[in-house]
Design a protein around this motif. Structure first.
Motif, PDB file in Angstrom:
ATOM      1  N   VAL A  10     -15.692 -22.776 -40.680  1.00 13.06           N
ATOM      2  CA  VAL A  10     -15.172 -22.952 -39.329  1.00 13.06           C
ATOM      3  C   VAL A  10     -15.442 -24.385 -38.872  1.00 13.06           C
ATOM      4  O   VAL A  10     -16.576 -24.854 -38.912  1.00 13.06           O
ATOM      5  CB  VAL A  10     -15.851 -21.962 -38.369  1.00 13.06           C
ATOM      6  N   GLN A  14     -14.177 -25.571 -33.360  1.00 14.82           N
ATOM      7  CA  GLN A  14     -13.905 -24.146 -33.183  1.00 14.82           C
ATOM      8  C   GLN A  14     -15.192 -23.351 -32.988  1.00 14.82           C
ATOM      9  O   GLN A  14     -15.152 -22.135 -32.816  1.00 14.82           O
ATOM     10  CB  GLN A  14     -13.148 -23.590 -34.383  1.00 14.82           C
ATOM     11  N   VAL A  16     -18.456 -22.065 -31.086  1.00 15.34           N
ATOM     12  CA  VAL A  16     -18.542 -21.647 -29.701  1.00 15.34           C
ATOM     13  C   VAL A  16     -19.672 -22.368 -28.985  1.00 15.34           C
ATOM     14  O   VAL A  16     -20.808 -22.379 -29.432  1.00 15.34           O
ATOM     15  CB  VAL A  16     -18.757 -20.132 -29.633  1.00 15.34           C
ATOM     16  N   ILE A 135      -9.793 -18.660 -40.876  1.00 15.84           N
ATOM     17  CA  ILE A 135      -9.400 -17.821 -39.734  1.00 15.84           C
ATOM     18  C   ILE A 135      -9.259 -16.385 -40.214  1.00 15.84           C
ATOM     19  O   ILE A 135      -9.355 -16.094 -41.402  1.00 15.84           O
ATOM     20  CB  ILE A 135      -8.121 -18.328 -39.043  1.00 15.84           C
ATOM     21  N   ARG A 237      -0.578 -15.462 -28.625  1.00  9.33           N
ATOM     22  CA  ARG A 237      -1.099 -15.593 -27.271  1.00  9.33           C
ATOM     23  C   ARG A 237      -0.627 -16.895 -26.642  1.00  9.33           C
ATOM     24  O   ARG A 237       0.116 -17.656 -27.235  1.00  9.33           O
ATOM     25  CB  ARG A 237      -2.608 -15.456 -27.248  1.00  9.33           C
ATOM     26  N   PHE A 282      -5.718 -14.523 -23.117  1.00 12.30           N
ATOM     27  CA  PHE A 282      -5.401 -13.246 -23.758  1.00 12.30           C
ATOM     28  C   PHE A 282      -4.767 -12.324 -22.722  1.00 12.30           C
ATOM     29  O   PHE A 282      -5.310 -12.149 -21.629  1.00 12.30           O
ATOM     30  CB  PHE A 282      -6.658 -12.571 -24.315  1.00 12.30           C
ATOM     31  N   ALA A 290      -9.664 -17.181 -22.929  1.00 12.61           N
ATOM     32  CA  ALA A 290     -10.357 -17.494 -24.174  1.00 12.61           C
ATOM     33  C   ALA A 290     -11.465 -18.499 -23.880  1.00 12.61           C
ATOM     34  O   ALA A 290     -11.447 -19.181 -22.852  1.00 12.61           O
ATOM     35  CB  ALA A 290      -9.371 -18.078 -25.180  1.00 12.61           C
ATOM     36  N   SER A 291     -12.416 -18.578 -24.782  1.00 17.48           N
ATOM     37  CA  SER A 291     -13.481 -19.568 -24.608  1.00 17.48           C
ATOM     38  C   SER A 291     -12.981 -20.981 -24.928  1.00 17.48           C
ATOM     39  O   SER A 291     -13.597 -21.961 -24.557  1.00 17.48           O
ATOM     40  CB  SER A 291     -14.667 -19.228 -25.513  1.00 17.48           C
ATOM     41  N   ASP A 292     -11.843 -21.063 -25.622  1.00 17.53           N
ATOM     42  CA  ASP A 292     -11.317 -22.367 -26.022  1.00 17.53           C
ATOM     43  C   ASP A 292     -11.026 -23.230 -24.795  1.00 17.53           C
ATOM     44  O   ASP A 292     -10.411 -22.781 -23.835  1.00 17.53           O
ATOM     45  CB  ASP A 292     -10.015 -22.196 -26.800  1.00 17.53           C
TER      46      ASP A 292
END
Lengths: 538, 538
Positions: A10, A14, A16, A135, A237, A282, A290-292
């Motif tokens: 990852v 990306q 967290v 992913i 999404r 979402f 999303a946390s993004d």
């Protein structure tokens, strides 16, 4: 949108981090909910049965050979280890159904089938497993089903995106075989077939451009569901930067203003406690952020509302979303130094622009934020508010000069004075210099083999639009024909998430089986071509 | 029932020949339909979480180690490549449901799970694929599911037979993991939990026998669905010879006469144009005859009706089925020569008796047909009809002597004068000689290491019953303790389709993963023990 990295590892951006709390605006969420479309549905059936044979000249190294008509499908029996590939003729998003018939002395065991949904030949000519990707492999478009009582009508409950469907008979029994009949898809989209027919044709006789326009529209239609999805196969999404490009293309094609409005309110319903907006939303099972987080996507919210307001004439929405717009600029503006110059290192927040490896984002982000400030100021004018960013625009425009190298006649970025297409594109779109200077900068960068090129259609779009906006209409058309036309020549039914004309296995995820081949941010040629051809007929 | 053969090659007797036409008796089919039970349902939950560690002393080479209670399941998160095995404590037939919870910053991809249902440890300690077997691998008890929107309540739509359930997380995404909660089975059977509780206990304090009785009853209960299935995991259908043994065991335990009557009418609804009955019936999707035909199964229809009439007192059914019974004997009797001696070679039709390799069926079939004639004559007496087979019984009893070797004091079969347990068993059950002579013949054959031994519990049953019927009650108990007790000691929750105490991987199909471990023809100890203990307390 999507994410880049080495197989099975990852990437850092990306991973967290601590995510600010979301302050849900329930009224906005309800507005979004009220705007939820009832999807249009229609039935499509496969056109033929195909097998794939080798073809050294083809992009995917193979070509489909029709081995029968759709009418002939039900006349053949399939036993253990046999397979059937049907071709729907083009890309569909929807729900597959079929009748599983049976013939034999005893139907004495269940039937086990693997059903694989292919957007491109590789999906059905190769095994999808194992998939070397970081992913989720849960996106892989295949299902194994067991059917106890035969004959049976099978309705696959999940939605898929595909042109090809491969039916593999894992097993029946020694005493019976199955037959496939009535294979069809209940295709779905927020865009009705009538709306597709009503799109004004591209004002040109050029067959290549017309084909590109058709593929663009199909890409957009198949991504337009209850939100603007980034890809109906994978991710499915709503991303903010992608939404903006889809919306622009939608205005000049299907003109579904309600769906754009819905998506704007979905973002506005989920601001974070610092006013910033998530990069991604979402929709299911319930509306959530999303946390993004991406600085550039956050800032692009205002321009997206501006485009919407101009296209739809709905100023009430812009007025209601005005505080959200102001909030969505705070994080971006916190990156400006005292001279108004954007410093990517000011925060660790993700600056995207593109997936190109090693791209320095200082110059491009400067251009993008300046562009956003200008667009929001224009929106303020439309809704009779004081322009909030006039002084910032002035300072940033002045500071933009510090990215310009008069000797090389290009914008450079970062301590290593990196030259990239994206830097030129965004500073051009921002009007950082006069159009002629900007056009020259883009062309010089594009001619420089050392310059960092775009990797994604998202970045190619901004280069193409910057050409068109600075008087480089011919260059824009050339780029569209070369890049998107390259996909069309490679056999694209819808435009892909990524494209490397020299490598059909290229993937941001390590394994092309997890690529999306109908991807929202690739749909913009319909928009670009209409921008160019409006004043520049060919 | 089942079928024997080399891996991946279909044995000759399973190859399809021309099948006589079925003459459907719709009135009988309707009677069967009217008797269809509404299944009893109840909820069961796993008792614990287990892992399997090596155990050289255990039959399967491993032992379950509890690693947590059922209550602790939902406290743990599972990501890519992780797995959970739950233990329901004993064998269940039914429908699995569970809640798939979720935890992470983004639930940004579907979850893909493989769910495997294990009757024995191998089912969950090993991969079921590939499976080297000539029968259908579609029976393998595993499913791959993809769940788009999480959290979700999952109800698996197919019925499974299992003690263990393995949940393997094929993938989630890097940003979330799943949790399992509320795992439960909606167990189903034609036999209510109350009916199970009402079974009279075995008149003994012997713990081993009591355990065998309990396992037998569970085997039978789990095979009793809308028909007497041969195995709830695999085949799941009604075989005639198996039905007879299940019905006998049912009469002395659950006493569900309606289900037996339903199954008798199902066979009687589907005679072939020569009066013969199929060996096997499919209930779903609609009542139909399998192409399988077995001479001995056909002939056993009459005795099955006789047993039913004696147990239930329902003479009307026997009277209505009388023409069917007479028809079902025609094929068998066509094998008799002028002296009344059964000749297996008279037709190519399948004579089963057992799966033992190389078993010569002349003597055993002679015994079986003679037994059937005697039983049907007894039934005639019950319903006040002239006994149809008195003269045949006389001739066959006389002819039976030609199988007897006075020097060896056993029955032999075929040109090579083969000695097998099954030959002795069926000629003894037929009363071909006096009980003492028959008992000695069985015992001598059992003591002869060259004699062909039974392979299946079906054949072991007939040996055990023949011992009990000829005064060998102690020998019968010894055989039950050794054979079925061997399965109990090996860890059986229900009795298996086949058992070789020296080889836990033994399979009639080439791969033990396709074995059934709750199999109807193995349920008879509850019957045998009650027959023996009634007059022979221990």
């Amino acid at each position: 949108m999507g994410s880049l990295g080495e197989p099975l590892e990852v990437p850092d951006n990306q991973k967290v981090e601590v995510v600010p709390a979301t302050i849900v605006n329930h009224a906005f969420a309800q507005t979004a909910e009220d705007l939820k479309p009832i999807l249009h549905e229609w039935i499509d059936r496969p056109l033929s049965v195909v097998e794939f044979g080798p073809d050294a000249d083809a992009f995917f190294g193979c070509k489909a050979v029709s081995t029968g008509t759709a009418d002939e499908i039900s006349s053949k029996l399939y036993g253990r280890g046999e397979q059937l590939i049907v071709d729907f003729g083009s890309h569909r998003v929807g729900y597959l159904s079929f009748h599983l018939g049976v013939e034999g002395v005893n139907i004495d065991a269940p039937a086990r089938l693997r059903i694989t949904f292919g957007e491109v030949p590789y999906d059905v000519t190769e095994s999808l497993h194992p998939c070397y990707t970081w992913i989720s492999t849960s996106w892989l478009p295949d299902e194994v089903i067991n059917v106890d009582w035969l004959p049976a009508d099978i309705a696959m409950p999940r939605r898929y995106a595909f042109r090809y469907v491969k039916f593999e008979v894992i097993d029946t029994s020694a005493k019976y075989k199955v037959r496939f009949a009535d294979i069809h898809v209940r295709a779905v989209s927020a865009v009705s077939p009538a709306a597709v027919r009503c799109v004004a044709p591209l004002p040109t006789d050029n067959a290549d451009l017309t084909a590109i326009d058709r593929i663009s529209q199909l890409t957009l239609r198949n991504c337009m569901q209850t939100v603007f999805e980034d890809g109906p196969r994978r991710d499915r999404r709503l991303w903010l930067g992608d939404l903006r490009l889809q919306a622009l293309t939608n205005y000049c094609t299907f003109q579904d203003y309600r769906l754009v409005k819905r998506c704007l309110y979905m973002f506005a319903a989920l601001p974070r406690d610092d006013g910033s907006l998530p990069a991604c939303i979402f929709e299911k099972p319930k509306l959530s952020a999303a946390s993004d987080y991406i600085v550039d996507y956050d800032a692009l919210f205002g321009p997206t509302v501006y485009d919407y307001t101009v296209a739809s004439g709905d100023v009430e929405t812009a007025m209601e979303l005005w505080p959200t717009i102001i909030g969505s600029m705070q994080k971006a503006l916190s990156h400006l130094d005292l001279d108004g110059k954007f410093c990517s290192d000011a925060t660790k927040s993700w600056k995207f622009l593109d997936w190109s490896e090693g791209l320095d984002t200082n110059a491009g982000m400067h251009g993008l934020i300046l562009f956003c400030c200008r667009e929001i100021d224009k929106l303020a004018l439309l809704i009779a508010k004081p322009a909030p960013f006039t002084s910032i625009v002035k300072r940033m425009t002045a500071a933009a000069a510090s990215f310009y190298d008069p000797a090389l006649r290009v914008f450079t970025s970062g301590p290593d004075r990196q030259i990239s297409w994206s830097s030129q594109a965004w500073l051009a779109l921002a009007g950082a210099m006069d159009p002629a200077t900007c056009l020259a900068a883009i062309q010089i960068a594009m001619a420089n083999p050392q310059a960092v090129k775009p990797l994604t259609p998202y970045a190619y779009h901004h280069v193409a639009e910057s050409l068109a906006r600075c008087g480089g209409e011919d260059e824009c058309l050339k780029l569209v024909l070369e890049y998107w036309g390259g996909m069309a020549n490679a056999g694209a039914d819808t435009f892909w998430e990524c494209f490397d004309k020299n490598d059909s296995r290229k993937s941001p995820y390590g394994d092309c089986h997890n690529n999306s081949y109908c991807h929202a941010w690739s749909c913009t040629p319909s928009y670009l071509l209409r921008v160019v051809l409006k004043n520049h007929p060919i």
